[in-house]
Design a protein around this motif. Structure first.
Motif, PDB file in Angstrom:
ATOM      1  N   ARG A  28       0.838  -1.207   0.000  1.00  7.49           N
ATOM      2  CA  ARG A  28       0.000   0.000   0.000  1.00  7.49           C
ATOM      3  C   ARG A  28       0.878   1.264   0.000  1.00  7.49           C
ATOM      4  O   ARG A  28       0.634   2.200  -0.758  1.00  7.49           O
ATOM      5  N   GLU A  29       1.902   1.249   0.844  1.00  9.47           N
ATOM      6  CA  GLU A  29       2.813   2.391   0.894  1.00  9.47           C
ATOM      7  C   GLU A  29       3.614   2.504  -0.394  1.00  9.47           C
ATOM      8  O   GLU A  29       3.881   3.604  -0.887  1.00  9.47           O
ATOM      9  N   ALA A  30       3.987   1.366  -0.959  1.00  9.86           N
ATOM     10  CA  ALA A  30       4.738   1.376  -2.217  1.00  9.86           C
ATOM     11  C   ALA A  30       3.905   1.982  -3.341  1.00  9.86           C
ATOM     12  O   ALA A  30       4.406   2.762  -4.162  1.00  9.86           O
ATOM     13  N   VAL A  31       2.623   1.644  -3.393  1.00 15.75           N
ATOM     14  CA  VAL A  31       1.730   2.210  -4.413  1.00 15.75           C
ATOM     15  C   VAL A  31       1.608   3.714  -4.223  1.00 15.75           C
ATOM     16  O   VAL A  31       1.600   4.482  -5.197  1.00 15.75           O
ATOM     17  N   ARG A  32       1.531   4.160  -2.972  1.00 23.28           N
ATOM     18  CA  ARG A  32       1.407   5.601  -2.723  1.00 23.28           C
ATOM     19  C   ARG A  32       2.601   6.362  -3.293  1.00 23.28           C
ATOM     20  O   ARG A  32       2.436   7.385  -3.966  1.00 23.28           O
ATOM     21  N   TRP A  33       3.807   5.853  -3.057  1.00 27.62           N
ATOM     22  CA  TRP A  33       4.992   6.520  -3.609  1.00 27.62           C
ATOM     23  C   TRP A  33       4.941   6.549  -5.135  1.00 27.62           C
ATOM     24  O   TRP A  33       5.212   7.578  -5.766  1.00 27.62           O
ATOM     25  N   LEU A  34       4.577   5.418  -5.737  1.00 32.02           N
ATOM     26  CA  LEU A  34       4.580   5.357  -7.197  1.00 32.02           C
ATOM     27  C   LEU A  34       3.486   6.243  -7.790  1.00 32.02           C
ATOM     28  O   LEU A  34       3.727   6.961  -8.765  1.00 32.02           O
ATOM     29  N   ASP A  35       2.289   6.198  -7.224  1.00 31.61           N
ATOM     30  CA  ASP A  35       1.186   7.024  -7.751  1.00 31.61           C
ATOM     31  C   ASP A  35       1.563   8.499  -7.776  1.00 31.61           C
ATOM     32  O   ASP A  35       1.278   9.215  -8.742  1.00 31.61           O
ATOM     33  N   LEU A  36       2.195   8.974  -6.713  1.00 27.65           N
ATOM     34  CA  LEU A  36       2.543  10.392  -6.648  1.00 27.65           C
ATOM     35  C   LEU A  36       3.687  10.726  -7.588  1.00 27.65           C
ATOM     36  O   LEU A  36       3.749  11.833  -8.141  1.00 27.65           O
ATOM     37  N   ALA A  37       4.598   9.777  -7.789  1.00 31.71           N
ATOM     38  CA  ALA A  37       5.658   9.994  -8.782  1.00 31.71           C
ATOM     39  C   ALA A  37       5.076  10.043 -10.187  1.00 31.71           C
ATOM     40  O   ALA A  37       5.458  10.881 -11.013  1.00 31.71           O
ATOM     41  N   LEU A  38       4.127   9.161 -10.476  1.00 32.07           N
ATOM     42  CA  LEU A  38       3.469   9.161 -11.783  1.00 32.07           C
ATOM     43  C   LEU A  38       2.717  10.473 -12.008  1.00 32.07           C
ATOM     44  O   LEU A  38       2.706  11.017 -13.113  1.00 32.07           O
ATOM     45  N   ALA A  39       2.105  10.985 -10.945  1.00 34.15           N
ATOM     46  CA  ALA A  39       1.360  12.244 -11.064  1.00 34.15           C
ATOM     47  C   ALA A  39       2.268  13.413 -11.403  1.00 34.15           C
ATOM     48  O   ALA A  39       1.818  14.399 -11.992  1.00 34.15           O
ATOM     49  N   SER A  40       3.546  13.313 -11.048  1.00 33.12           N
ATOM     50  CA  SER A  40       4.489  14.384 -11.354  1.00 33.12           C
ATOM     51  C   SER A  40       4.946  14.370 -12.804  1.00 33.12           C
ATOM     52  O   SER A  40       5.576  15.323 -13.274  1.00 33.12           O
ATOM     53  N   ASP A  41       4.664  13.275 -13.511  1.00 34.30           N
ATOM     54  CA  ASP A  41       5.085  13.054 -14.901  1.00 34.30           C
ATOM     55  C   ASP A  41       6.593  12.882 -15.042  1.00 34.30           C
ATOM     56  O   ASP A  41       7.120  12.858 -16.149  1.00 34.30           O
ATOM     57  N   HIS A  42       7.313  12.729 -13.930  1.00 38.66           N
ATOM     58  CA  HIS A  42       8.756  12.492 -14.006  1.00 38.66           C
ATOM     59  C   HIS A  42       9.061  11.064 -14.442  1.00 38.66           C
ATOM     60  O   HIS A  42      10.150  10.780 -14.945  1.00 38.66           O
TER      61      HIS A  42
END
Length: 304
Positions: A109-123
């Protein structure tokens, strides 16, 4: 400050980028800042707040550095191509940086949170993250990272939406869930863009923070809910308390699903199929293709 350097007393020592700058003075010539701190230094939204009270990790590729408060060391191998420079500071590239946090997350769950927010940055994109993870066979936490990629979404607009979606995906085991996908009536008119949408049952999930509970925003939300319901969609709201004790929200979701009209797609009065004039922005690739002016125009509150 370290190495004979100093910081004026007026500087905010809790500022995430200031912390990164100070930690970076410890790096060897081949080292780099990694994890959440690399994203915070690059200006990615939310990462400074997500990293509050977390140590900054320096990737040193085997070089020994004396331990300092607020700094952790990663000695994992680091090919030169995984290192880049942003505003004078060496950081690991976006894929390595977010996958580092995913691999060392306490749960998926925590791993998904990090990835989702990174994806949202478009980086970084899901494809790029998956390609990087495919090179890490045998590394610590790689299976957690693989599982997180499957559960991720490229169109999250806030951390609370991650919590809402994962309640549905992990706690209720719902499959066909999308974030911030615009919903239209059958004549192509935009009904609204829900935080989370259960495509199977036709249930909208919304997170209402403090800003949604009063004034003009509350009136806007009520009208918006009415439009969704008029189109045949059920509606369920998550509030702050539900993030920490989700049983009530999960119960309300199941009740909404039981009320939902599980009509065949052909009989529904709503659709996520976008009219030809609509500019899609729900993937990293689509957003990267926008010009600066288009980002400001089409991404709305995401760009704020």
């Amino acid at each position: 400050m370290w190495r004979g350097l100093y910081v004026p007393a007026s500087v905010d020592q809790d500022d995430a980028q200031q912390r990164v700058l100070e930690a970076a003075t410890l790096l060897p010539n081949t080292g780099a800042v990694t994890g959440w701190a690399a994203y915070a230094w690059a200006g990615a939204k939310w990462f400074a707040g997500m990293g509050e009270r977390r140590a900054i990790t320096l990737s040193t590729y085997g070089h020994k550095i004396a331990k300092r408060p607020g700094v952790e060391i990663s000695a994992e191998r680091m090919p030169p191509q995984e290192r880049c420079w942003v505003d004078g500071i060496p950081i690991t590239n976006p894929a390595r940086s977010v996958v580092f946090e995913m691999r060392y997350a306490p749960d998926v769950r925590e791993a998904v949170r990090w990835l989702d927010l990174a994806l949202a940055s478009d980086h970084v994109s899901r494809v790029e993250a998956a390609a990087y993870v495919s090179t890490l066979n045998g590394w610590t936490g790689v299976q957690v990272a693989r599982d997180a990629i499957v559960l991720s979404d490229e169109n999250v607009w806030s951390p609370t939406e991650v919590d809402l979606r994962l309640c549905w995906r992990l706690d209720l085991q719902l499959e066909n869930i999308v974030c911030n996908r615009p919903v239209f009536d059958l004549d192509g008119r935009h009904i609204g863009t829900p935080d989370v949408l259960d495509l199977e049952a036709g249930v909208v999930g919304e997170y209402d923070g403090k800003a949604h509970l009063q004034g003009k925003q509350r009136a806007t939300d009520i009208k918006r809910e009415a439009r969704f319901r008029a189109s045949g969609l059920e509606y369920v709201t998550m509030v702050s308390r539900d993030r920490f004790e989700p049983s009530g929200f999960l119960r309300r979701t199941l009740e909404a699903r039981s009320r939902a009209r599980r009509l065949p797609v052909a009989d529904r009065r709503w659709t996520i199929d976008q009219p030809r004039w609509w500019i899609p922005t729900h993937t990293v690739e689509q957003r990267r293709a926008l010009s600066a002016a288009e980002r400001g125009r089409f991404l709305g509150r995401r760009a704020a």
